[in-house]
Design an enzyme around this catalytic site. Structure first.
Site, mmCIF file in Angstrom:
data_model
loop_
_atom_site.group_PDB
_atom_site.id
_atom_site.type_symbol
_atom_site.label_atom_id
_atom_site.label_comp_id
_atom_site.label_asym_id
_atom_site.label_seq_id
_atom_site.Cartn_x
_atom_site.Cartn_y
_atom_site.Cartn_z
ATOM 1 N N ASP A 196 0.866 -1.174 0.000
ATOM 2 C CA ASP A 196 0.000 0.000 0.000
ATOM 3 C C ASP A 196 0.905 1.227 0.000
ATOM 4 O OD1 ASP A 196 -2.241 1.649 0.143
ATOM 5 O OD2 ASP A 196 -2.401 1.506 2.316
ATOM 6 N N SER A 197 0.318 2.383 -0.205
ATOM 7 C CA SER A 197 1.091 3.616 -0.164
ATOM 8 C C SER A 197 1.494 3.989 1.253
ATOM 9 C CB SER A 197 0.291 4.763 -0.789
ATOM 10 O OG SER A 197 -0.911 4.967 -0.079
ATOM 11 N N GLY A 226 -3.139 8.816 -3.858
ATOM 12 C CA GLY A 226 -4.451 9.229 -4.349
ATOM 13 C C GLY A 226 -4.488 10.555 -5.067
ATOM 14 N N CYS A 283 -3.940 -1.015 -2.086
ATOM 15 C CA CYS A 283 -4.128 0.422 -2.266
ATOM 16 C C CYS A 283 -5.174 0.588 -3.359
ATOM 17 C CB CYS A 283 -2.815 1.087 -2.669
ATOM 18 S SG CYS A 283 -2.972 2.795 -3.213
ATOM 19 N N THR A 295 -6.090 3.198 -5.066
ATOM 20 C CA THR A 295 -5.632 3.984 -6.202
ATOM 21 C C THR A 295 -4.742 3.148 -7.108
ATOM 22 O OG1 THR A 295 -5.724 5.998 -4.864
ATOM 23 C CG2 THR A 295 -4.452 6.091 -6.896
ATOM 24 N N GLU A 326 -4.437 8.444 9.432
ATOM 25 C CA GLU A 326 -2.994 8.450 9.694
ATOM 26 C C GLU A 326 -2.678 9.093 11.043
ATOM 27 O OE1 GLU A 326 -0.315 7.449 7.959
ATOM 28 O OE2 GLU A 326 -1.198 6.766 6.066
ATOM 29 N N CYS A 345 -11.073 2.963 0.275
ATOM 30 C CA CYS A 345 -9.664 3.222 0.567
ATOM 31 C C CYS A 345 -9.343 2.403 1.803
ATOM 32 C CB CYS A 345 -9.410 4.709 0.821
ATOM 33 S SG CYS A 345 -7.738 5.082 1.415
ATOM 34 N N THR A 346 -8.177 1.796 1.830
ATOM 35 C CA THR A 346 -7.878 0.891 2.940
ATOM 36 C C THR A 346 -7.693 1.613 4.269
ATOM 37 O OG1 THR A 346 -5.572 0.903 2.177
ATOM 38 C CG2 THR A 346 -6.945 -0.977 1.552
#
Length: 263
Positions: A5-6, A38, A68, A70, A148, A182-183
């Site tokens: 993932d990002s 994103g 991810c 995106t 986050e 979105c995760t």
């Protein structure tokens, strides 16, 4: 099994996979140095995603989960072409499958990043499974920042959620299904469920991906009792990454070991 993932959001996917496939060895890569994906162009996201896949393939993974939305929306074809023999699963396909099954009337709202919405990947994936469904993809970029920062519930989250989504669940013709596209967004699920209301089904892409992965790897699961592990790798800020991982995987302790890598 490789997962990337990002950032830390895909840890929700890793946690769901661990619950359904506890004996698998999981290798998780968070490209924290280059997040968020994103807001970046499809070309840039594709380059980053292929690099992440190459890194994990070099570690000997047997399957790859693009955790991810995106990257799943814009780069899945490029990854599959780069590694034609590798089972690859993206969270968009899994989330679309879950939404097509769960929506009572086909009025589906997808909360996602700008890049995911711009790609129209959810609209196409849902249309393949449920023709005639009405799909509205809504960019919710601040949700990522809230997750986050660990702000997953409370008045700030509720206010931002109302700003993005409040008008879409009013009245009898409002959405009947909300896809957490979105995760990061499953971390906000309690607040989003209250906003949407009791008659709206929430589709968690992490859980949908885990269920689809079990079907994809049927007959190729790790032997039972193998005691699967989780190896964490980040491209930046390993201490912050470790704190989030510790919340989702308490058995690893409050600050699990996170390796630092360059792509």
């Amino acid at each position: 099994m490789g997962i990337f993932d990002s950032g830390v959001g895909g840890l929700t996917v890793a946690a769901a996979i661990r619950r359904s496939m506890p004996d698998e060895q999981l290798l998780y890569l968070g490209d924290v140095a280059r997040q968020p994906y994103g807001t970046k162009s499809p070309r840039t996201v594709t380059r980053y995603a292929v690099q992440a896949a190459e890194f994990l393939v070099e570690k000997g993974i047997k399957a790859l989960v693009v955790a991810c939305n995106t990257a799943s929306a814009v780069a899945l074809d490029a990854i599959e072409q780069r590694f034609p023999g590798l089972p690859v699963l993206g969270v968009v396909e899994a989330g679309a499958d879950g939404a097509a099954r769960a929506s009572p009337q086909g009025r589906i709202v997808v909360a996602a990043t700008e890049g995911t919405c711009r790609s129209e990947a959810y609209e196409r994936a849902i249309a393949r499974r449920r023709g005639g469904a009405q799909v509205r993809c809504v960019p919710c970029p601040l949700f990522v920042a809230l997750a986050e920062e660990g702000l997953t519930d409370g008045p700030i989250v509720e206010s931002v959620a109302r700003h993005y989504l409040g008008s879409l669940f009013d009245g009898s013709q409002g959405g009947d299904c909300l896809v957490l596209g979105c995760t990061h967004f499953p971390l906000l699920a309690p607040a989003l469920a209250r906003l949407a209301g009791p008659g709206v089904t929430l589709v968690d892409c992490a859980e949908a991906t885990s269920a689809m992965l079990v079907r994809l790897l049927a007959g190729r699961e790790a032997p039972r009792g193998n005691g699967g592990g989780l190896r964490l790798i980040s491209t930046d800020a390993p201490e912050r990454f470790a704190r989030m991982a510790g919340r989702l995987f308490p058995s690893l302790g409050p600050t699990p070991v996170v390796e630092l890598a360059d792509l």
